[in-house]
Motif scaffolding. Structure first.
Motif, PDB file in Angstrom:
ATOM      1  N   GLY A  34      -2.880  21.442 -32.634  1.00 28.98           N
ATOM      2  CA  GLY A  34      -1.216  21.022 -32.713  1.00 28.98           C
ATOM      3  C   GLY A  34      -1.337  21.138 -34.485  1.00 28.98           C
ATOM      4  N   GLU A  35      -2.032  21.450 -35.178  1.00 29.91           N
ATOM      5  CA  GLU A  35      -1.903  21.568 -36.686  1.00 29.91           C
ATOM      6  C   GLU A  35      -1.990  22.757 -37.416  1.00 29.91           C
ATOM      7  OE1 GLU A  35      -1.431  18.637 -37.967  1.00 29.91           O
ATOM      8  OE2 GLU A  35      -2.067  17.234 -36.182  1.00 29.91           O
ATOM      9  N   ILE A  36      -1.502  22.969 -38.658  1.00 31.68           N
ATOM     10  CA  ILE A  36      -1.515  24.178 -39.177  1.00 31.68           C
ATOM     11  C   ILE A  36      -2.364  24.100 -40.529  1.00 31.68           C
ATOM     12  CG2 ILE A  36       0.115  25.760 -40.374  1.00 31.68           C
ATOM     13  CD1 ILE A  36       2.302  24.785 -38.764  1.00 31.68           C
ATOM     14  N   GLY A  37      -3.280  24.883 -40.584  1.00 32.46           N
ATOM     15  CA  GLY A  37      -4.058  24.802 -41.786  1.00 32.46           C
ATOM     16  C   GLY A  37      -3.399  25.596 -43.319  1.00 32.46           C
ATOM     17  N   ARG A  38      -2.665  24.690 -43.854  1.00 32.76           N
ATOM     18  CA  ARG A  38      -1.824  25.065 -44.918  1.00 32.76           C
ATOM     19  C   ARG A  38      -2.594  25.304 -46.434  1.00 32.76           C
ATOM     20  NH1 ARG A  38       1.756  19.930 -46.088  1.00 32.76           N
ATOM     21  NH2 ARG A  38      -0.151  18.952 -45.694  1.00 32.76           N
ATOM     22  N   ALA A  39      -3.796  24.933 -46.440  1.00 35.77           N
ATOM     23  CA  ALA A  39      -4.454  25.060 -47.701  1.00 35.77           C
ATOM     24  C   ALA A  39      -5.818  26.235 -47.531  1.00 35.77           C
ATOM     25  CB  ALA A  39      -4.875  23.791 -48.369  1.00 35.77           C
ATOM     26  N   SER A  40      -5.559  27.049 -46.451  1.00 34.35           N
ATOM     27  CA  SER A  40      -6.799  27.770 -46.376  1.00 34.35           C
ATOM     28  C   SER A  40      -6.623  29.064 -47.176  1.00 34.35           C
ATOM     29  CB  SER A  40      -6.619  28.541 -44.931  1.00 34.35           C
ATOM     30  OG  SER A  40      -6.934  27.647 -44.170  1.00 34.35           O
ATOM     31  N   CYS A  41      -7.630  29.392 -48.033  1.00 35.22           N
ATOM     32  CA  CYS A  41      -7.910  30.494 -49.049  1.00 35.22           C
ATOM     33  C   CYS A  41      -9.121  30.733 -49.095  1.00 35.22           C
ATOM     34  CB  CYS A  41      -7.168  30.335 -50.069  1.00 35.22           C
ATOM     35  SG  CYS A  41      -8.021  28.816 -51.123  1.00 35.22           S
TER      36      CYS A  41
END
Length: 108
Positions: A97-104
């Motif tokens: 239920g989370e979102i990976g906001r800092a993926s790069c």
């Protein structure tokens, strides 16, 4: 980011230093860090705030990150294997239920 030696074990590790987010966001980030565990996610060993900074302590990976690896021009089979691993980690985050906001690519 700073490369560091752990006292006692002499193992290499990384200490990431960033500006402290606002208090509400910081609480959410630290709660998320504490509940995620997957073989394709970098484990956070410690996170703490001191003054205006947030410090995040993680293991050091000698082979570098995805951006460095891509510069070595890997073949398509190797690229597919790594893409599957990255997507497996993202799917795990989303299943919680989370979102990976800092993926790069610099963080993979």
């Amino acid at each position: 980011m700073l490369k560091a030696k752990e006292i006692g074990s002499d193992a290499d590790s990384v200490l990431k230093v960033t500006q402290k987010p606002d208090a509400a966001d910081l609480g959410l980030q630290l709660a998320l860090i504490g509940k995620l565990s997957h073989p394709n996610l970098v484990p956070v060993q410690t996170a703490f705030v001191d003054g205006p900074h947030l410090y995040v302590h993680t293991p050091y990976y000698a082979k570098g990150n995805l951006e460095t690896w891509l510069k070595s021009k890997p073949d398509d089979k190797a690229r597919a294997r790594v893409a599957f691993g990255v997507l497996s980690g993202v799917a795990y985050i989303h299943s919680r239920g989370e979102i990976g906001r800092a993926s790069c690519r610099e963080r993979v």
